[in-house]
Scaffold this motif. Structure first.
Motif, PDB file in Angstrom:
ATOM      1  N   LYS A   1      72.640 -76.678  -9.477  1.00  0.00           N
ATOM      2  CA  LYS A   1      73.217 -76.155  -8.236  1.00  0.00           C
ATOM      3  C   LYS A   1      74.685 -75.803  -8.467  1.00  0.00           C
ATOM      4  CE  LYS A   1      70.198 -77.965  -4.748  1.00  0.00           C
ATOM      5  NZ  LYS A   1      69.522 -79.243  -4.978  1.00  0.00           N
ATOM      6  N   LEU A   2      75.183 -74.869  -7.657  1.00  0.00           N
ATOM      7  CA  LEU A   2      76.563 -74.407  -7.861  1.00  0.00           C
ATOM      8  C   LEU A   2      77.582 -75.526  -7.682  1.00  0.00           C
ATOM      9  CD1 LEU A   2      76.389 -70.886  -6.216  1.00  0.00           C
ATOM     10  CD2 LEU A   2      76.663 -71.418  -8.644  1.00  0.00           C
ATOM     11  N   ASN A   3      77.268 -76.493  -6.820  1.00  0.00           N
ATOM     12  CA  ASN A   3      78.230 -77.596  -6.610  1.00  0.00           C
ATOM     13  C   ASN A   3      78.014 -78.750  -7.578  1.00  0.00           C
ATOM     14  OD1 ASN A   3      75.962 -78.832  -5.663  1.00  0.00           O
ATOM     15  ND2 ASN A   3      76.652 -79.043  -3.542  1.00  0.00           N
ATOM     16  N   ASP A   4      77.056 -78.601  -8.488  1.00  0.00           N
ATOM     17  CA  ASP A   4      76.799 -79.656  -9.471  1.00  0.00           C
ATOM     18  C   ASP A   4      77.960 -79.729 -10.460  1.00  0.00           C
ATOM     19  OD1 ASP A   4      74.882 -81.556 -10.833  1.00  0.00           O
ATOM     20  OD2 ASP A   4      75.243 -80.126 -12.461  1.00  0.00           O
ATOM     21  N   LYS A   5      78.549 -80.912 -10.559  1.00  0.00           N
ATOM     22  CA  LYS A   5      79.729 -81.050 -11.417  1.00  0.00           C
ATOM     23  C   LYS A   5      79.311 -81.594 -12.780  1.00  0.00           C
ATOM     24  CE  LYS A   5      84.544 -81.962 -10.966  1.00  0.00           C
ATOM     25  NZ  LYS A   5      85.595 -82.796 -10.496  1.00  0.00           N
ATOM     26  N   ASN A   6      79.844 -80.979 -13.822  1.00  0.00           N
ATOM     27  CA  ASN A   6      79.526 -81.427 -15.177  1.00  0.00           C
ATOM     28  C   ASN A   6      80.004 -82.866 -15.380  1.00  0.00           C
ATOM     29  OD1 ASN A   6      79.273 -81.582 -18.100  1.00  0.00           O
ATOM     30  ND2 ASN A   6      79.126 -79.351 -18.003  1.00  0.00           N
ATOM     31  N   GLU A   7      79.159 -83.689 -16.026  1.00  0.00           N
ATOM     32  CA  GLU A   7      79.525 -85.098 -16.255  1.00  0.00           C
ATOM     33  C   GLU A   7      80.717 -85.214 -17.192  1.00  0.00           C
ATOM     34  OE1 GLU A   7      76.062 -87.217 -17.554  1.00  0.00           O
ATOM     35  OE2 GLU A   7      75.026 -86.808 -15.657  1.00  0.00           O
ATOM     36  N   SER A   8      80.841 -84.261 -18.084  1.00  0.00           N
ATOM     37  CA  SER A   8      81.985 -84.275 -18.999  1.00  0.00           C
ATOM     38  C   SER A   8      83.193 -83.642 -18.312  1.00  0.00           C
ATOM     39  CB  SER A   8      81.635 -83.496 -20.272  1.00  0.00           C
ATOM     40  OG  SER A   8      82.786 -82.866 -20.792  1.00  0.00           O
ATOM     41  N   LYS A   9      84.306 -84.359 -18.333  1.00  0.00           N
ATOM     42  CA  LYS A   9      85.528 -83.872 -17.709  1.00  0.00           C
ATOM     43  C   LYS A   9      85.990 -82.556 -18.337  1.00  0.00           C
ATOM     44  CE  LYS A   9      88.642 -87.337 -15.809  1.00  0.00           C
ATOM     45  NZ  LYS A   9      89.662 -88.298 -16.213  1.00  0.00           N
ATOM     46  N   GLU A  10      85.934 -82.515 -19.679  1.00  0.00           N
ATOM     47  CA  GLU A  10      86.395 -81.315 -20.396  1.00  0.00           C
ATOM     48  C   GLU A  10      85.548 -80.115 -20.023  1.00  0.00           C
ATOM     49  OE1 GLU A  10      85.864 -84.265 -21.723  1.00  0.00           O
ATOM     50  OE2 GLU A  10      87.129 -84.636 -23.479  1.00  0.00           O
ATOM     51  N   LEU A  11      84.221 -80.337 -19.963  1.00  0.00           N
ATOM     52  CA  LEU A  11      83.337 -79.203 -19.653  1.00  0.00           C
ATOM     53  C   LEU A  11      83.471 -78.795 -18.186  1.00  0.00           C
ATOM     54  CD1 LEU A  11      80.106 -80.030 -21.699  1.00  0.00           C
ATOM     55  CD2 LEU A  11      81.917 -78.393 -22.254  1.00  0.00           C
ATOM     56  N   ALA A  12      83.677 -79.775 -17.308  1.00  0.00           N
ATOM     57  CA  ALA A  12      83.870 -79.460 -15.879  1.00  0.00           C
ATOM     58  C   ALA A  12      85.097 -78.563 -15.718  1.00  0.00           C
ATOM     59  CB  ALA A  12      84.023 -80.740 -15.072  1.00  0.00           C
ATOM     60  N   LYS A  13      86.144 -78.875 -16.475  1.00  0.00           N
ATOM     61  CA  LYS A  13      87.368 -78.078 -16.398  1.00  0.00           C
ATOM     62  C   LYS A  13      87.116 -76.671 -16.968  1.00  0.00           C
ATOM     63  CE  LYS A  13      92.297 -78.089 -17.571  1.00  0.00           C
ATOM     64  NZ  LYS A  13      92.323 -76.693 -17.911  1.00  0.00           N
ATOM     65  N   LEU A  14      86.387 -76.631 -18.079  1.00  0.00           N
ATOM     66  CA  LEU A  14      86.087 -75.330 -18.692  1.00  0.00           C
ATOM     67  C   LEU A  14      85.267 -74.460 -17.732  1.00  0.00           C
ATOM     68  CD1 LEU A  14      86.282 -73.583 -21.241  1.00  0.00           C
ATOM     69  CD2 LEU A  14      84.187 -74.656 -22.067  1.00  0.00           C
ATOM     70  N   GLU A  15      84.303 -75.083 -17.073  1.00  0.00           N
ATOM     71  CA  GLU A  15      83.474 -74.331 -16.110  1.00  0.00           C
ATOM     72  C   GLU A  15      84.344 -73.730 -15.006  1.00  0.00           C
ATOM     73  OE1 GLU A  15      80.514 -77.139 -14.770  1.00  0.00           O
ATOM     74  OE2 GLU A  15      79.301 -76.937 -16.601  1.00  0.00           O
ATOM     75  N   SER A  16      85.266 -74.534 -14.516  1.00  0.00           N
ATOM     76  CA  SER A  16      86.086 -74.058 -13.406  1.00  0.00           C
ATOM     77  C   SER A  16      87.124 -73.019 -13.870  1.00  0.00           C
ATOM     78  CB  SER A  16      86.691 -75.284 -12.710  1.00  0.00           C
ATOM     79  OG  SER A  16      88.014 -75.087 -12.403  1.00  0.00           O
ATOM     80  N   ASP A  17      87.729 -73.252 -15.037  1.00  0.00           N
ATOM     81  CA  ASP A  17      88.698 -72.268 -15.569  1.00  0.00           C
ATOM     82  C   ASP A  17      88.019 -70.926 -15.866  1.00  0.00           C
ATOM     83  OD1 ASP A  17      90.549 -74.255 -15.416  1.00  0.00           O
ATOM     84  OD2 ASP A  17      90.718 -74.602 -17.579  1.00  0.00           O
ATOM     85  N   LEU A  18      86.813 -71.024 -16.439  1.00  0.00           N
ATOM     86  CA  LEU A  18      86.098 -69.788 -16.783  1.00  0.00           C
ATOM     87  C   LEU A  18      85.767 -68.974 -15.543  1.00  0.00           C
ATOM     88  CD1 LEU A  18      83.616 -70.542 -19.680  1.00  0.00           C
ATOM     89  CD2 LEU A  18      85.089 -68.544 -19.456  1.00  0.00           C
TER      90      LEU A  18
END
Lengths: 204, 281
Positions: free
Chosen positions: B211-228
């Motif tokens: 889902k679009l609001n599903d947050k990645n468990e990895s902090k680094e990847l969550a940040k990458l997803e949002s920056d991208l």
């Protein structure tokens, strides 16, 4: 909504030359569909105009593989949005010239070869909304006929359709204007900033 | 299995005719983020109306009802062969009654099978689960967006992309730049990173199920997803490629361990009409 120009199909050269990229239009009249296989067939087999059961000269070719519901002998259009036009880039210029098309409806725009063919043959590219298949099917009033249904299947057959107020936007016109090309060059500048290193050349 | 078959037919119907709430919400936000009287806003307005019409009239949102892709988690003791056969039966029925557009074409004869079944069609990924419930995820993956997918091997000197998350970002931006408006933006992007070609392509597709609001468990990847997501939207391609503020609704990244010599990045593109749903049995 932005105001739109009403156009009756078949289109005349004057109709088409008066349109500019960015114009919103509503098309009414008879159009035909055609996608990958029809294009390949037209170019490889070169059927004569009289072998094709519909008038293509002056008409508009819609890049669309509709979803059809059959109940007995009756066929109904359920959903009919555009398919990606770029896949027929290698055929479109010749098809426009050979069969005298005055318009293409599709999505995503087309390449340089087609843009030149639009200028040379007074034809225009109309972009409609990809995925808006129910909305667009509502503007198709009637199935007037179909060609190559058994051979190619429903998605790839050429359907002859009566449309009313079919909405689209001119994105490539007869004067060489191309909105897709403009957007691509604009996004390329931003992209080059992200990638760093030497700036990439603008899209030719 | 008959009840399960009917359940899968219902799943098909729901997925084909109604967009997942998170994607619809994303499109509504995109609509409000575009300026008045722009081409992109006008396109999004038609898209939202189309979604409503599909749901209200139980008609498929898009004429391309795609390749059905199943991710199935099977409890121990249940036959995977039976489940596969049930999916095939349900596919034939769903194609006729919803209807779905027959999309399975034989490579050699060019004949369309007419019922959306064929060699490797639908795509079915089965996996055993420790849970006691059978979970069936279905995505109807349109051809136009599938064609816009890309695979990269890092390093990639033409993108100035090294073997790190910055290199991954450059691949994703390149895939979107290449796709422009051809695959029906605003896009959902699934990214898979790992050791082998086959693995990352499946992994990237699985990300589209999140889902679009599903947050990645990895902090680094969550940040990458949002920056991208921010950077993709700065490209300015916009809905339908008409130019605008919203080119993508979400980016989701999955990772596997990689071989020291290999660094594959695969990108699956989802169109705005990314149709997915789940049946728990």
């Amino acid at each position: 909504m932005v105001a739109s120009i009403n156009l009756a199909v078949p289109l005349s050269t004057e109709d088409v030359r008066s349109l500019k990229a960015g114009d919103f239009v509503q098309l009414s009249g008879d159009i035909v569909t055609g996608r990958d296989r029809i294009h390949k067939f037209l170019l490889e087999q070169k059927p004569r105009v009289e072998e094709i059961p519909f008038q293509l000269s002056g008409s508009v070719l819609y890049h669309c593989g509709p979803l059809i519901q059959k109940s007995g002998e009756e066929q109904k259009i359920i959903a009919a949005g555009p398919t990606t036009s770029m896949r027929v880039e290698m055929y479109a210029a010749d098809v426009i010239k050979e069969y005298g098309l005055k318009g293409i409806i599709g999505k995503g725009g087309m390449g340089r070869k087609t843009l030149q063919a639009l200028q040379k043959n007074s034809c225009v590219y109309f972009h409609t909304i990809g995925g808006a298949a129910v909305y667009l099917a509502e503007r198709i009033k009637k199935i007037l006929g179909v060609w190559k249904l058994d051979e190619f299947g429903a998605a790839e057959a050429m359907w002859h359709l009566e449309v009313e107020n079919f909405p689209a936007m001119v994105t490539m016109d007869t004067h060489g204007n191309d909105i897709h090309h403009e957007i691509e060059n604009m996004s390329l500048k931003k992209f080059a900033e992200f990638i760093g290193g030497e700036d990439r050349q603008a899209v030719k | 299995m008959l009840k399960l078959r009917d359940g899968i037919v219902e799943l098909y119907k729901k997925v084909a005719t109604s967009l997942p709430p998170d994607v619809e919400e994303g499109l509504k936000q995109a609509f409000s983020n575009e300026q008045e009287e722009t081409k992109a806003k006008s396109a999004l307005g038609i898209i939202l109306e189309n979604i409503k019409m599909g749901r209200d009239t139980a008609r498929p949102i898009c004429q391309d009802t795609g390749v059905p892709v199943f991710f199935i988690k099977v409890p121990a003791g249940l036959s995977q062969i039976d489940i596969k056969n049930t999916v095939l039966d349900a596919t034939r029925i769903a194609t006729e009654i919803i209807p779905l557009r027959p999309n399975a074409v034989d490579i050699l004869t060019e004949r369309n099978s007419g019922d959306n079944t064929g060699i490797g069609f639908p795509i079915i990924y089965l996996e055993e689960t420790e849970k006691s419930t059978l979970s069936i995820d279905l995505m109807l993956k349109g051809g136009g967006s599938e064609n816009a997918g890309q695979i990269y091997k890092l390093p990639a000197s033409d993108l100035n992309a090294q073997r790190d998350l910055d290199g991954v970002s450059k691949c994703v931006l390149d895939a979107v730049q290449k796709a422009q408006g051809r695959a029906c933006p605003p896009y959902l992007l699934g990214v898979g990173i790992g050791a082998s070609k086959d693995q990352v392509t499946r992994l990237s597709k699985e990300q589209l199920m999140r889902k679009l609001n599903d947050k990645n468990e990895s902090k680094e990847l969550a940040k990458l997803e949002s920056d991208l997501l921010t950077n993709i939207n700065r490209l300015g391609i916009g809905a339908m490629g008409f130019g605008g503020n919203v080119t993508a609704l979400g980016v989701k990244i999955g990772v596997n361990h990689r071989h020291p010599a290999s660094y594959f990045v695969d990108i699956s593109m989802g169109c705005w009409a990314t149709r997915r749903g789940r049946l728990i049995w």
